[in-house]
Design a protein around this motif. Sequence first.
Motif, PDB file in Angstrom:
ATOM      1  N   VAL A  29       0.870  -1.185   0.000  1.00  0.00           N
ATOM      2  CA  VAL A  29       0.000   0.000   0.000  1.00  0.00           C
ATOM      3  C   VAL A  29       0.898   1.224   0.000  1.00  0.00           C
ATOM      4  O   VAL A  29       1.820   1.322   0.818  1.00  0.00           O
ATOM      5  N   SER A  30       0.651   2.146  -0.921  1.00  0.00           N
ATOM      6  CA  SER A  30       1.513   3.323  -1.039  1.00  0.00           C
ATOM      7  C   SER A  30       0.677   4.594  -1.078  1.00  0.00           C
ATOM      8  O   SER A  30      -0.388   4.639  -1.693  1.00  0.00           O
ATOM      9  N   SER A  31       1.209   5.626  -0.419  1.00  0.00           N
ATOM     10  CA  SER A  31       0.636   6.954  -0.591  1.00  0.00           C
ATOM     11  C   SER A  31       1.137   7.502  -1.932  1.00  0.00           C
ATOM     12  O   SER A  31       1.907   6.850  -2.632  1.00  0.00           O
ATOM     13  N   MET A  32       0.726   8.706  -2.272  1.00  0.00           N
ATOM     14  CA  MET A  32       1.112   9.278  -3.556  1.00  0.00           C
ATOM     15  C   MET A  32       2.325  10.208  -3.454  1.00  0.00           C
ATOM     16  O   MET A  32       2.687  10.862  -4.433  1.00  0.00           O
ATOM     17  N   ASN A  33       2.980  10.257  -2.287  1.00  0.00           N
ATOM     18  CA  ASN A  33       4.170  11.119  -2.218  1.00  0.00           C
ATOM     19  C   ASN A  33       5.343  10.451  -2.934  1.00  0.00           C
ATOM     20  O   ASN A  33       5.396   9.224  -3.095  1.00  0.00           O
ATOM     21  N   LYS A  34       6.277  11.263  -3.399  1.00  0.00           N
ATOM     22  CA  LYS A  34       7.337  10.776  -4.284  1.00  0.00           C
ATOM     23  C   LYS A  34       8.188   9.687  -3.649  1.00  0.00           C
ATOM     24  O   LYS A  34       8.557   8.703  -4.299  1.00  0.00           O
ATOM     25  N   LYS A  35       8.485   9.830  -2.358  1.00  0.00           N
ATOM     26  CA  LYS A  35       9.337   8.840  -1.697  1.00  0.00           C
ATOM     27  C   LYS A  35       8.647   7.484  -1.641  1.00  0.00           C
ATOM     28  O   LYS A  35       9.238   6.442  -1.972  1.00  0.00           O
ATOM     29  N   ALA A  36       7.389   7.470  -1.242  1.00  0.00           N
ATOM     30  CA  ALA A  36       6.651   6.205  -1.156  1.00  0.00           C
ATOM     31  C   ALA A  36       6.509   5.567  -2.524  1.00  0.00           C
ATOM     32  O   ALA A  36       6.663   4.342  -2.677  1.00  0.00           O
ATOM     33  N   LEU A  37       6.221   6.377  -3.543  1.00  0.00           N
ATOM     34  CA  LEU A  37       6.087   5.830  -4.889  1.00  0.00           C
ATOM     35  C   LEU A  37       7.410   5.247  -5.374  1.00  0.00           C
ATOM     36  O   LEU A  37       7.441   4.169  -5.985  1.00  0.00           O
ATOM     37  N   ARG A  38       8.497   5.953  -5.130  1.00  0.00           N
ATOM     38  CA  ARG A  38       9.808   5.466  -5.576  1.00  0.00           C
ATOM     39  C   ARG A  38      10.129   4.120  -4.940  1.00  0.00           C
ATOM     40  O   ARG A  38      10.624   3.196  -5.602  1.00  0.00           O
ATOM     41  N   GLU A  39       9.810   3.958  -3.664  1.00  0.00           N
ATOM     42  CA  GLU A  39      10.094   2.700  -2.970  1.00  0.00           C
ATOM     43  C   GLU A  39       9.217   1.561  -3.496  1.00  0.00           C
ATOM     44  O   GLU A  39       9.704   0.450  -3.732  1.00  0.00           O
ATOM     45  N   ASN A  40       7.933   1.835  -3.686  1.00  0.00           N
ATOM     46  CA  ASN A  40       7.008   0.762  -4.054  1.00  0.00           C
ATOM     47  C   ASN A  40       7.033   0.425  -5.542  1.00  0.00           C
ATOM     48  O   ASN A  40       6.654  -0.687  -5.928  1.00  0.00           O
ATOM     49  N   LEU A  41       7.444   1.372  -6.368  1.00  0.00           N
ATOM     50  CA  LEU A  41       7.474   1.121  -7.806  1.00  0.00           C
ATOM     51  C   LEU A  41       8.817   0.575  -8.285  1.00  0.00           C
ATOM     52  O   LEU A  41       8.971   0.285  -9.469  1.00  0.00           O
ATOM     53  N   GLN A  42       9.754   0.426  -7.374  1.00  0.00           N
ATOM     54  CA  GLN A  42      11.079  -0.047  -7.766  1.00  0.00           C
ATOM     55  C   GLN A  42      10.983  -1.425  -8.434  1.00  0.00           C
ATOM     56  O   GLN A  42      10.414  -2.368  -7.876  1.00  0.00           O
ATOM     57  N   GLY A  43      11.537  -1.517  -9.636  1.00  0.00           N
ATOM     58  CA  GLY A  43      11.543  -2.790 -10.350  1.00  0.00           C
ATOM     59  C   GLY A  43      10.261  -3.098 -11.109  1.00  0.00           C
ATOM     60  O   GLY A  43      10.158  -4.138 -11.764  1.00  0.00           O
ATOM     61  N   ILE A  44       9.287  -2.218 -11.035  1.00  0.00           N
ATOM     62  CA  ILE A  44       8.006  -2.452 -11.722  1.00  0.00           C
ATOM     63  C   ILE A  44       7.922  -1.532 -12.938  1.00  0.00           C
ATOM     64  O   ILE A  44       7.950  -0.301 -12.801  1.00  0.00           O
ATOM     65  N   SER A  45       7.809  -2.094 -14.119  1.00  0.00           N
ATOM     66  CA  SER A  45       7.746  -1.297 -15.344  1.00  0.00           C
ATOM     67  C   SER A  45       6.376  -1.337 -16.007  1.00  0.00           C
ATOM     68  O   SER A  45       6.074  -0.506 -16.859  1.00  0.00           O
ATOM     69  N   LYS A  46       5.544  -2.309 -15.621  1.00  0.00           N
ATOM     70  CA  LYS A  46       4.206  -2.378 -16.198  1.00  0.00           C
ATOM     71  C   LYS A  46       3.222  -2.946 -15.174  1.00  0.00           C
ATOM     72  O   LYS A  46       3.604  -3.723 -14.282  1.00  0.00           O
ATOM     73  N   ALA A  47       1.970  -2.549 -15.321  1.00  0.00           N
ATOM     74  CA  ALA A  47       0.923  -3.002 -14.394  1.00  0.00           C
ATOM     75  C   ALA A  47      -0.440  -2.729 -15.011  1.00  0.00           C
ATOM     76  O   ALA A  47      -0.591  -1.908 -15.914  1.00  0.00           O
ATOM     77  N   ASN A  48      -1.439  -3.429 -14.519  1.00  0.00           N
ATOM     78  CA  ASN A  48      -2.831  -3.177 -14.881  1.00  0.00           C
ATOM     79  C   ASN A  48      -3.382  -2.163 -13.883  1.00  0.00           C
ATOM     80  O   ASN A  48      -3.349  -2.400 -12.677  1.00  0.00           O
ATOM     81  N   ILE A  49      -3.883  -1.026 -14.366  1.00  0.00           N
ATOM     82  CA  ILE A  49      -4.283   0.065 -13.481  1.00  0.00           C
ATOM     83  C   ILE A  49      -5.788   0.285 -13.548  1.00  0.00           C
ATOM     84  O   ILE A  49      -6.389   0.277 -14.626  1.00  0.00           O
ATOM     85  N   ALA A  50      -6.387   0.455 -12.381  1.00  0.00           N
ATOM     86  CA  ALA A  50      -7.805   0.825 -12.275  1.00  0.00           C
ATOM     87  C   ALA A  50      -7.921   1.952 -11.261  1.00  0.00           C
ATOM     88  O   ALA A  50      -7.131   2.027 -10.308  1.00  0.00           O
ATOM     89  N   VAL A  51      -8.873   2.847 -11.465  1.00  0.00           N
ATOM     90  CA  VAL A  51      -9.099   3.930 -10.501  1.00  0.00           C
ATOM     91  C   VAL A  51     -10.524   3.837  -9.966  1.00  0.00           C
ATOM     92  O   VAL A  51     -11.462   3.552 -10.706  1.00  0.00           O
ATOM     93  N   ARG A  52     -10.675   4.043  -8.681  1.00  0.00           N
ATOM     94  CA  ARG A  52     -11.971   4.040  -8.018  1.00  0.00           C
ATOM     95  C   ARG A  52     -12.019   5.231  -7.058  1.00  0.00           C
ATOM     96  O   ARG A  52     -11.268   5.265  -6.096  1.00  0.00           O
ATOM     97  N   ASN A  53     -12.865   6.212  -7.370  1.00  0.00           N
ATOM     98  CA  ASN A  53     -12.977   7.399  -6.518  1.00  0.00           C
ATOM     99  C   ASN A  53     -11.602   8.056  -6.354  1.00  0.00           C
ATOM    100  O   ASN A  53     -11.103   8.228  -5.248  1.00  0.00           O
ATOM    101  N   PHE A  54     -11.029   8.431  -7.491  1.00  0.00           N
ATOM    102  CA  PHE A  54      -9.664   8.953  -7.519  1.00  0.00           C
ATOM    103  C   PHE A  54      -9.628  10.144  -8.470  1.00  0.00           C
ATOM    104  O   PHE A  54     -10.328  10.149  -9.487  1.00  0.00           O
ATOM    105  N   PRO A  55      -8.812  11.186  -8.173  1.00  0.00           N
ATOM    106  CA  PRO A  55      -8.854  12.410  -8.988  1.00  0.00           C
ATOM    107  C   PRO A  55      -8.225  12.292 -10.372  1.00  0.00           C
ATOM    108  O   PRO A  55      -8.430  13.172 -11.210  1.00  0.00           O
TER     109      PRO A  55
END
Length: 418
Positions: A354-380
Amino acid sequence: MRNQESIDFVRENREGDVRQLALKGAQGKNVDIAWALDQISGWQSACTKLPEWAAADGIIYPPHLSMEQCSSEQTAKYKVKVVDGLRSPSNSPEGERSLIDLTGGFGVDFSYMARGFQKAVYVERNPELCEIARHNFPLLGLENAEIVCGDGVEYLKTITPPPSPPEGGGHLIYLDPARRDIHGKKTYAISDCTPDVVALKDLLLEKANIVMVKLSPMLDWHKAVEELGEVQEVHIVSVDNECKELLLMLRGASGKDQETRRTKVCCVNLLSRGGIEEFDFDNISLSSNHSSPLWEVRRGLYLYEPNASLMKAGCFDELAERFGVNPIAPNSHLFVSESLKKDFPGRIFQITAVSSMNKKALRENLQGISKANIAVRNFPLSVAELRKRLKMADGGDIYLFATTTAEKEHLLLFSKKV
């Protein structure tokens, strides 16, 4: 309906590229090229949408818009199932049963439902569609079809009200109101459709024991039920998890106030590979205002995304109670649980991070991930906007759900399919 050269042209080219055929033309032959292209395009569409029609030799197809708007074979057969359930042998009268389709169109729904009635009347004000119906119905084995070229509302006024047989018998009136205004713009409110079923409700229920109304999946069914007031069942029909249509089943007044009226909601997913997924909510109260307790999301929890018909139904509290899952926010329409609920009607995942949208959290959680299936629910952000921001290609076995918690925090849920 056309000369032999036009018919031969269709038979010889029906598997061809319609655009290329339009450019090439009939090369001097006495061919109605516009009609021929409609037939070729219609047959090609029917191979997927109406395979039984496509297999019948000699079927005539209408212009593109009518083909686009007509029901598929799957959804037409589902209507037969609904009608059969309403008039089982135990509650069918001895007298004649009649189907009256007031908005005939191309006649797909009529052609399937008519087989279960002693008398079947197809009403359509477009003379060309009536001519097509007269040609096609015998080819489909419909010998009991009466074709009326005229206005459905005017024909409704001439119908003799049925006697009072047991429930499920007598007249069934079917309507598929036009969902475009005079300028061709789509409409979504039931009172904006043509004919206006709300204005006709009393007359419809006077003339029939059961009224079936097909509506756009974009319609707010709660509002439609409130406006009509006599809806016994709502059927939300999807095909391969894509919501296709709403069916409202009306019967006589129950004598209850709208505040206490209860409605059965049937959520259906028809599978192109065969089979059907059904989930029903009985006795739904339109005035329900309770809510399930919210859960904080964390790694290891199971994550549930309801199928399209359930999302459209909006009966999220009932769904949570039935399966022992909890929403992560009032408007997220995503659910979690500690133990796996294998029978949940939708997609099931397990949260890996689970990641927040701040840059540090995203950098940590997205490390090594280049593709994904994305869905948005109640999101801006939209899926495209989020994918661009994350610099993420589509695909792979990682599923990212972007959502907003009850505390207004924007989160990314990393998960894998169960």
